[in-house]
Design an enzyme around this catalytic site. Structure first.
Site, PDB file in Angstrom:
ATOM      1  N   GLY A 140      -9.682  44.158  -7.839  1.00 27.21           N
ATOM      2  CA  GLY A 140     -10.927  44.552  -7.100  1.00 27.21           C
ATOM      3  C   GLY A 140     -11.718  43.359  -6.548  1.00 27.21           C
ATOM      4  N   HIS A 152      -7.336  40.628   0.647  1.00 27.81           N
ATOM      5  CA  HIS A 152      -6.516  41.734  -0.203  1.00 27.81           C
ATOM      6  C   HIS A 152      -6.243  42.704   1.098  1.00 27.81           C
ATOM      7  CE1 HIS A 152      -9.024  40.465  -3.594  1.00 27.81           C
ATOM      8  NE2 HIS A 152      -7.831  40.612  -3.910  1.00 27.81           N
ATOM      9  N   ARG A 200     -13.997  35.143  -6.134  1.00 28.09           N
ATOM     10  CA  ARG A 200     -14.998  34.200  -6.771  1.00 28.09           C
ATOM     11  C   ARG A 200     -15.886  33.492  -6.048  1.00 28.09           C
ATOM     12  NH1 ARG A 200     -10.226  33.876 -10.519  1.00 28.09           N
ATOM     13  NH2 ARG A 200     -10.952  34.423 -12.666  1.00 28.09           N
TER      14      ARG A 200
END
Ligand code: PAF
Length: 284
Positions: A34, A40, A190
């Protein structure tokens, strides 16, 4: 825009994929934790292009985090993730609770030797057992024809490719290129941990990657020299602390002294408290 379903239930994903397969439709799968970004999105877009139906899993897998790692603070935003998946053409999101994935008496693991012993495996000793176990479970749940992983996690991609081969899993693993910010920083969930000053300092990773890659392209084959040059560049940034910079055989992940075969040059660097990774590969 296609109508996308979200479920946290294993039975529902299974039933849906079974129904699609009965219709002769192919299924692509993008496993994620997620907080999705353009990296992604590029995996989902490729899966949509190459398959009739696409399932995205969003599961922050507790098993792949060490006791001092960022499981509790890992960023989460299901609404934003769902909008991105739907806009990119995914058909279903699998978003289970940890209890749906792991029974209280869970005790079966998928473990791998050799490939997990270098690079991130050294500083994250439980990580790849958690990754292999959850990816195996997700493959068993979603039964995809093809599964898509980013090259940014190059060791993970090599490990999953090997696991699928070694254990005869009936899925094609497809690696996709690293997606970067305009200034070169590799996209990562991150990156949101970085303060504005750290965000600037983090550029040292992609600069070192570009530098190392240019040395190899110019014919340097001595791994020690390449690593020393990259280390010097990173150490010029006061906020950066190197976890590792290594050059390994792209298939076995074992360190090599000379570039005489396809390699992976990978690094993990702390910028403040945030551990970031980046890499380049060559095919020779
Ligand atoms: O790369 C990730 O986000 C995770 O390691 C994965 C493959 C989704 C397994 O939890």
């Amino acid at each position: 825009m296609n109508f996308m379903k979200i479920t946290g239930k294993i039975d529902e994903i299974r039933a849906q994929v079974k129904a699609w397969k009965k219709e002769g439709l192919s299924v692509g799968f993008v496993p994620t934790m997620g907080y999705l970004h353009e990296g992604h999105q590029s995996l989902i877009a490729r899966a949509v292009k190459e398959n009739d139906r696409v399932v995205v899993s969003i599961f922050v897998n507790p098993m792949q985090f060490g006791p001092t790692e960022d499981l509790a603070s890992y960023p989460r935003d299901l609404d934003r993730d769902s909008a991105l998946c739907e806009a990119t053409g995914a058909h279903m999101i699998f978003h289970p609770e940890p209890e749906e994935m792991y029974a209280p008496d869970f005790c079966s693991y998928v473990d791998m030797s050799v490939l997990t012993e270098e690079l991130c495996g050294l500083s994250r000793p439980v990580h790849f057992r958690g990754v292999c176990t959850v990816v195996t479970k997700l493959f068993n749940i979603a039964c995809p024809d093809r599964a898509y992983f980013g090259q940014k996690d190059a060791q993970q991609l090599a490990i999953i490719t090997r696991m699928v081969r070694d254990l005869n899993m009936d899925v094609e693993v497809i690696g996709c290129p690293i997606v970067r910010e305009d200034d070169g920083l590799a996209k990562s969930s991150r990156n949101t941990y970085l303060t504005p000053t750290e965000r600037k300092a983090a550029l040292v990773l992609s600069k070192a990657i570009n530098f190392g890659e240019s040395l190899v392209k110019d014919g340097e084959t001595d791994c020690k020299k390449i690593i020393a040059a990259m280390t010097e560049l990173i150490e010029s940034e006061p906020l950066a602390k190197i976890d590792y910079i290594k050059i390994v055989d792209a298939l076995s992940m074992e360190q090599i002294p000379t570039i005489d075969r396809p390699i992976l040059c990978a690094m993990a660097v702390y910028i403040g408290n945030t551990r970031l990774i980046d890499n380049f590969t060559t095919n020779l």
